[in-house]
Scaffold this motif. Structure first.
Motif, PDB file in Angstrom:
ATOM      1  N   ILE A  87       0.854  -1.171   0.000  1.00  0.00           N
ATOM      2  CA  ILE A  87       0.000   0.000   0.000  1.00  0.00           C
ATOM      3  C   ILE A  87       0.894   1.225   0.000  1.00  0.00           C
ATOM      4  CG2 ILE A  87      -1.748   1.276   1.265  1.00  0.00           C
ATOM      5  CD1 ILE A  87      -2.299  -1.614   2.559  1.00  0.00           C
ATOM      6  N   ARG A 105       3.378   0.542   2.952  1.00  0.00           N
ATOM      7  CA  ARG A 105       2.962  -0.407   3.978  1.00  0.00           C
ATOM      8  C   ARG A 105       2.844  -1.790   3.347  1.00  0.00           C
ATOM      9  NH1 ARG A 105      -2.059   1.421   7.028  1.00  0.00           N
ATOM     10  NH2 ARG A 105      -0.533   2.858   7.876  1.00  0.00           N
ATOM     11  N   GLN A 107       1.423  -5.530   3.876  1.00  0.00           N
ATOM     12  CA  GLN A 107       0.441  -6.221   4.710  1.00  0.00           C
ATOM     13  C   GLN A 107       0.459  -7.701   4.412  1.00  0.00           C
ATOM     14  OE1 GLN A 107      -3.431  -4.651   4.156  1.00  0.00           O
ATOM     15  NE2 GLN A 107      -3.307  -3.323   5.931  1.00  0.00           N
ATOM     16  N   ARG A 110      -2.294 -14.286   5.378  1.00  0.00           N
ATOM     17  CA  ARG A 110      -2.307 -15.673   5.839  1.00  0.00           C
ATOM     18  C   ARG A 110      -0.930 -16.226   6.146  1.00  0.00           C
ATOM     19  NH1 ARG A 110      -4.683 -17.962   0.882  1.00  0.00           N
ATOM     20  NH2 ARG A 110      -3.942 -19.898   1.734  1.00  0.00           N
ATOM     21  N   ARG A 111       0.104 -15.567   5.647  1.00  0.00           N
ATOM     22  CA  ARG A 111       1.434 -16.129   5.798  1.00  0.00           C
ATOM     23  C   ARG A 111       2.381 -15.094   6.348  1.00  0.00           C
ATOM     24  NH1 ARG A 111       0.094 -18.593   1.011  1.00  0.00           N
ATOM     25  NH2 ARG A 111       0.712 -16.996  -0.445  1.00  0.00           N
TER      26      ARG A 111
ATOM     27  N   THR B 231      -4.878   5.221   4.367  1.00  0.00           N
ATOM     28  CA  THR B 231      -3.997   4.864   3.260  1.00  0.00           C
ATOM     29  C   THR B 231      -4.213   5.715   2.031  1.00  0.00           C
ATOM     30  OG1 THR B 231      -5.566   3.211   2.561  1.00  0.00           O
ATOM     31  CG2 THR B 231      -3.778   2.476   3.990  1.00  0.00           C
TER      32      THR B 231
ATOM     33  N   GLN C 575      -8.489 -22.032   1.715  1.00  0.00           N
ATOM     34  CA  GLN C 575      -8.653 -21.111   2.846  1.00  0.00           C
ATOM     35  C   GLN C 575      -9.190 -19.750   2.429  1.00  0.00           C
ATOM     36  OE1 GLN C 575      -5.097 -20.849   5.098  1.00  0.00           O
ATOM     37  NE2 GLN C 575      -5.425 -22.809   6.093  1.00  0.00           N
TER      38      GLN C 575
END
Lengths: 319, 305, 660
Positions: A87, A105, A107, A110-111, B231, C575
């Motif tokens: 971002i 940024r 982000q 899930r990992r 943002t 998922q």
């Protein structure tokens, strides 16, 4: 070379157009072997030679195991970039000669992403980790040499994790731009419209309620200070009145582009320094840039407005 | 209880014509235990609104005209030496009321402003070492003039944050204006309104508002909104965590007034302009974006799901 | 801009694993390299650690060059050469150790890690047992961890986490590695490489003096394992010949090469045939172990003139071969005069008593066969003893043994019998090899250890060829029928306190030992022995006709499939899937979008409903409202609505819209 780069840039902007938020997906990520990867392949070849010549099953097995690890790490490396969100945050304005800082940024959902490199093309990378379900902010800085509004270049984002034998990369344009103010130059300056001394007070406008100048009486309202009640009138039974005062506006300081000498950039720089100085002194001022007038006013917002006007000033070419 | 609140709204609408939405918003603000900032030109009915609300809700009412020489003591109260008893006696200031109209708050010095704002936040007053609680409910309606004049002290962003909502009454529509002129409604009429709800009921309503259900899906929507303000380049800085909370509690109150015990995204969208506009600073680039366009952008761009 | 590159330094995590990996990699090689390398290694490691702690500097270029040159010289001094596998490994290891002190940049670390992988491969040339393989996995994991650590950001990461990651990748890589191992074609060696020099390899040697085999029987080291396609023959059939020793110098029997050795011997197969395969341990010798008379189709093995099998290069790795044997074959019925004389050779002036006895026997038994029987009878009926520790013999060893000490091990018996036979004019020779072996019933194989070493006698008769006789059998039949342990019950075999063989009588330890042997056998047969020949057979059994092209294509496809599976597991795409309600909402949107009612992404459902319902008929409105209400209840009011209900309401809406 230049044509090629142009074509490449155009291709990228079709592939991944400028947008504030980019989630790296299948069609954005490329993966190629690194130099270390080629060396790894060479080492494996050497090991295979040993296996063949000594007909050693274990040597074969290890060679194949490592080859398999090498192939598998394509998936791991790719996974270490896929799904990462970038971002582009608004960049703070800066002055010519400073480094513009573009906050970005990262982000992760899930990992956990490890050892993600970010940087301008063909320049040193900033490496950072982003933990699962968290975000990480990095700043890429870029030296700016001209005032105005600058768009950030494409950013290369890459990772070699885990084995360093593949590099997964992409180029993103986070639609970031930065406003660059002129470089402030301190110079002695005759300020136009400098306060003309006590005798000029007559001509000055009053500015709302204040404490400087008696303006007359007004009916008392709840909340009005008792100290300003006209007790004389009250004692005469004329009701509660309060004395109203007005504040005198000081003489207006005016910064005028046309009143300065030197080339355009120099003049803007001098004005820039003055805007900063006057704001710091909390002196109200107005800025005159050819046809455009800003203010009078003071405070951070006013300063930003003036600096913006200076940064974007384009009147000189035809003025 | 909802009926009683509806009655209140109806009664206020009788004296403040054509401002149903704003009145409802003010009520939601009150139910959410927030304070209201009205930014409008003089003569738009700010006083009428606050007075009428005080009347129908049966709240005690005080008005303080803010001026540049107003001292904190003038708002909070002072201790005066009583000659007969030989002791200092505390004379409570106008703030000890249930509904306080702080008129032209931006005229007062920052010192006085912060005295009020602190009391608003903490719902108690500390003078000379002793702490005195403010009555329940406590609701401040502050007004300020939108046109920045010199000699005024604009509320800093940090203080603006203390107001749950910023409202603008605006000009009445033609019909309402006609009615206004012909029926000649005065402030006195506002004073003659009768109480429509008991104080206990009002407090209970406030409690119920805080108990309105909020689902995960809705929280994610609010988070997306908040994140978008942080943002996007349109905003210099985004909503604070307090801003997000304010949005949620205002939406709860709005849902409550709509007769629901859960919040839907439309509630958030309804209160969004009033809750966030004054908390967001705009990009200084001078793109000409006003508060409302930025808020509109949020409403249009942040997906609901 | 001036190219001023700062080389990226090595993360701490990587350095830790690199040091650990180095220890693990070097340890098993320490027995094969000069000892001073340990010292060098300790110095280098200490230096590098001090550098890391900023107590010392990296060595200067000149120091590095000096170190390299002197290390190479030291290798030359201790190995006598700079070529050859031993010297090569020593050099590799010195490089591996020395690289440590100039470990500054990531690139240096990379070189070190790759060198480490290569060193692990060379360690397999010395030891390819199951334990060594398992151990090397540790080294490889540590090396991979160092590689992973190299990519991590400098300050983060715990060593434990890094190694977990490396191990995970290694585990995931196993299926593909297995496929490659099974299907990648085994090529013939491209060029001859120096072989490792084995120090102190015990085993049958090319000469035999009294006491040699007794000494060998102190060792319980594995020699080979043999499996049979059919029944395992009885113990007394298992005479594994290695060498024949035709030349006697009065004390020692020697192997002697003759030009005729290379000629294929003359023989005729007859009687039953045995089919067997042998996996032998590295012996550094060329001779193999076989049952007489054996034949093999393997190109690199030939049947020598004395009926032994010989490989064309020394066996330096575990080696598997298959052969067929005809125990009753007619072996060399005719002997050339030259060879006839050769097998009668005896040194002059030794063992006069034995010679005299031979003459005496000759006179009593003109027939060769009865003479041999008479000799055996002498051993059987005389006061002869079988012992591991016979008294030392002097110059006339045969005389002393036959007529004085009368106690000896197999070599005494075979040696003296051959001597007597030759003296009596019967061509004879000493055969050395192994006898018997421990049978593993589970896997149907025989396991032969050094203590099974044996020597026996072969004599020749015209028209009948060579015939085997075992004088030891006359003295200690249990040696042949049950093995050495039984034969020497009184004398303790020096197998050592730690050897599981010392605890044969404890049942479970014995079981454990046999299971371990079985495992090793399987390992050698199926892993180490998986070379061109076996691979071809296996693939033939699996796929029928072999076409490497088809196998290649199949391999690529299978690996791609495996990768798809692994990536599924890695990425877990399920998922990201939407919840049931959200999927239904998508369906709802699509349904209405078909009617030109497009919901904006930022539009609440209620607002959407309000916007479009003016156009709808009352039943449609009801259906719409029902769905919106249920969805809202589920999503925002925390009142779970069964998906079935939503589905139904959506269906109703669909019908009502269609009915317009």
């Amino acid at each position: 070379m230049s044509a090629w780069r142009h074509w490449l840039a155009a291709w990228w902007s079709r592939r991944l157009p400028a947008q504030t938020r980019v989630k790296l997906g299948q069609k954005h990520i490329f993966i190629v072997p690194t130099m270390a990867g080629y060396a790894f392949a060479a080492a494996l070849l050497l090991m295979l030679m040993v296996a063949i010549n000594y007909q050693n099953s274990l040597a074969y097995a290890l060679t194949f195991l490592l080859a398999s690890v090498g192939l598998l790490s394509i998936l791991h490396t790719w996974r270490n970039l896929a799904g990462l969100q970038l971002i582009g945050l608004p960049a703070e304005a800066c002055f010519v000669g400073e480094n513009a800082r573009f906050p970005i940024r990262l982000q992760a959902t899930r990992r956990t992403y490890q050892a993600i490199g970010l940087g301008w093309l063909r320049q040193k990378m900033l490496v950072t980790d982003v933990a699962k379900h968290s975000e990480q902010q990095v700043e890429l800085s870029l030296a700016v040499k001209r005032r105005g509004k600058h768009s950030a270049e494409r950013i290369r984002v890459e990772t070699r994790f885990p084995l360093g034998i593949w590099v997964a990369w992409s180029q993103v344009d986070l639609a970031q731009s930065v406003l660059v103010y002129p470089k402030p130059i301190e110079a002695p300056l005759e300020l136009a419209g400098v306060a003309a001394g006590e005798d000029a007070v007559e001509g000055l406008a009053t500015a709302g309620r204040g404490v400087d100048d008696y303006q007359g009486l007004e009916a008392w309202q709840q909340g009005d200070s008792l100290r300003r009640v006209n007790w004389k009138a009250w004692s005469k039974g004329q009701g509660l009145w309060i004395k109203q005062f007005a504040e005198l506006k000081g003489a207006q300081t005016q910064l005028n582009f046309s009143a300065l000498g030197g080339d355009v950039e120099y003049r803007l720089s001098v004005l820039c320094a003055q805007v900063l100085k006057l704001t710091q002194q909390e002196t109200p001022f107005s800025l005159q840039l050819l046809e455009q007038t800003i203010g009078p006013g003071t405070g951070a917002a006013h300063q930003a407005e003036c600096l913006t006007a200076l940064a974007l000033f384009a009147g000189a070419e035809h003025g | 209880m909802l009926r009683q609140l509806e009655n209140c709204l109806h009664a206020v609408n009788q004296v403040l014509l054509g401002k149903e939405h704003q009145v409802r918003m003010a009520m939601a603000c009150l139910l959410a235990r927030g304070h209201l900032l009205i930014e409008d030109l003089p003569g738009m009915g700010k006083t009428t609104l606050s007075h009428a609300l005080a009347q129908v809700l049966g709240l005690s009412y005080q008005r303080v005209q803010f001026t540049s020489d107003l001292l904190p003591g003038d708002i909070l109260g002072t201790s005066v030496f009583e000659r007969n008893t030989g002791q200092f006696v505390f004379h409570p200031g106008p703030i000890f009321t249930q509904l306080l109209l702080a008129d032209e708050i931006n005229r007062a010095t920052p010192k006085s402003q912060s005295a009020l704002l602190e009391a608003m936040e903490e719902r108690q007053v500390t003078i000379e070492g002793s702490t005195r609680p403010l009555p329940e409910p406590f609701f401040v309606i502050a007004t300020q003039n939108p046109i920045c004049q010199s000699g005024t002290f604009a509320l800093p962003e940090s203080q603006l944050d203390r107001f749950l909502m910023r409202l603008s009454l605006g000009y009445p529509n033609a019909e309402a204006e006609r009615a206004l002129l012909t029926r000649a409604i005065t402030k006195r009429q506002a004073a003659s309104l009768t109480q429509q709800i008991e104080k206990d009921e009002l407090l209970k309503a406030q409690t119920q508002v805080s108990e309105v259900k909020v689902s995960d899906a809705l929280v994610s929507y609010i988070l997306r909104l908040v994140e978008a303000t942080r943002t996007n380049a349109q905003f210099v800085y985004g909503l604070s965590p307090r801003g997000g909370l304010a949005l949620l509690s205002a939406a709860k109150a709005w849902a409550f007034l709509a007769g629901r015990d859960y919040v839907i995204p439309e509630d958030v969208q309804s209160v969004l302009p009033q809750v966030v506009a004054h908390r967001l600073a705009h990009s200084a680039a001078g793109t000409g974006a006003t508060d409302s366009t930025a808020v509109q952008w949020l409403l249009n761009e942040v997906a609901v799901f | 801009m001036a190219e001023h590159k700062i080389k990226p330094s090595i993360p701490r995590n990587s350095l830790i694993w690199l040091l650990i990996a180095q220890v693990l990699v070097i340890l098993p090689l320490l027995w094969h390299v000069p000892l001073w390398i340990i010292g060098l290694w300790l110095v280098c490691a200490a230096w590098r650690i001090q550098v890391f702690r900023m107590r010392m500097q990296f060595p200067k270029a000149i120091v590095k060059v000096a170190m390299m040159v002197s290390a190479a010289f030291a290798v030359y001094l201790s190995r006598g050469s700079l070529v050859g596998l031993d010297a090569g490994v020593a050099l590799l290891l010195t490089a591996f150790v020395l690289k440590l002190v100039e470990l500054r940049s990531k690139r240096d670390a990379l070189v070190l890690i790759y060198l480490g992988f290569f060193t692990v491969v060379t360690s397999y040339l010395f030891d390819d047992s199951i334990l060594a393989a398992g151990y090397s996995l540790l080294s490889v994991t540590a090396l991979l961890a160092a590689l992973v650590g190299l990519q991590q950001t400098v300050l983060t990461g715990r060593p434990g986490k890094t190694v977990t990651q490396a191990a995970a990748i290694l585990l995931q890589a196993i299926p593909v590695a297995l496929l490659l191992f099974l299907f990648f074609p085994r090529l013939d060696p491209l060029w001859v490489l120096p072989a490792p020099k084995d120090k102190g390899v015990t085993g049958i040697s090319d000469h035999m003096s009294p006491g040699d085999i007794a000494e060998l029987s102190q060792s319980s080291e594995l020699v080979f394992r043999a499996s049979f396609t059919g029944e395992i023959p009885t113990q007394n059939q298992l005479y594994w010949r290695a060498l024949t020793l035709p030349y006697f110098d009065g004390r020692t029997w020697h192997m002697q090469n003759m030009t005729s050795d290379l000629l294929a011997p003359e023989w005729q197969a007859q009687g039953d045939m045995l089919e067997y395969s042998v996996i032998m341990q590295p012996s550094s010798r060329t001779w193999l172990y076989s049952l007489a008379v054996s034949q093999t189709e393997q190109k690199d093995i030939r049947l020598m003139n004395d009926f032994r099998l010989q490989h064309n290069t020394p066996i330096h790795r575990t080696y598997l071969y298959q052969a067929r044997a005809w125990p009753e074959a007619l072996a060399e019925p005719k002997l050339s005069p030259e060879k006839y004389r050769f097998y009668l050779q005896l040194p002059h002036k030794v063992n006069p008593q034995a010679r005299a006895w031979a003459q005496q026997l000759r006179q009593s038994y003109p027939d060769d066969e009865s003479l041999v029987r008479a000799v055996l009878r002498t051993f059987n009926q005389g006061e002869y003893f079988y012992t591991l520790k016979p008294p030392r013999l002097g110059k006339h060893s045969v005389d002393e043994f036959l007529f004085a000490t009368q106690t000896g091990f197999c070599e005494h018996y075979s040696s003296s019998m051959t001597f007597v036979l030759r003296a009596a004019g019967i061509p004879a020779r000493v055969v050395t090899g192994y006898q018997g072996g421990e049978v593993n019933r589970a896997e149907n194989y025989v396991q032969v250890r050094q203590y099974d070493a044996h020597s026996w006698v072969e004599y020749w008769r015209l028209g009948f060829g060579w015939h085997r006789v075992d004088p030891t059998f006359q003295v200690a039949p249990e040696r042949i029928e049950q093995g050495l342990q039984e034969a020497l019950r009184g004398e303790s075999l020096n197998t050592g306190l730690l050897s599981p063989l010392s605890y044969r009588h404890i049942n479970w330890i014995n079981q454990l030992r046999i299971s371990w042997d079985t495992l090793n056998y399987t390992w050698q047969k199926n892993v180490l022995g998986y070379q061109a020949e076996r691979q071809k057979n296996w693939l033939k059994g699996l796929l029928g006709e072999i076409s490497w092209q088809r196998i290649g294509v199949g391999l690529v496809i299978t690996i791609a499939l495996l990768f798809a599976l692994i990536s599924l597991w890695l990425f877990k795409p399920w998922q990201t899937r939407l919840s049931e309600t959200q999927r239904l909402l998508k369906q709802f949107e699509r349904l209405l979008a078909k009617r030109q009612y497009k919901r904006e992404p930022a539009e609440g459902l209620r607002a959407f409903q309000a916007r479009i319902q003016a156009d709808l008929s009352p039943p449609q409105r009801m259906a719409l409202d029902a769905f919106v209400h249920s969805y809202e209840q589920n999503e925002y009011a925390n009142v779970p609505v069964p998906a079935v209900q939503l589905k139904q309401q959506l269906q109703t809406l669909r019908h009502s819209l269609a009915g317009r």
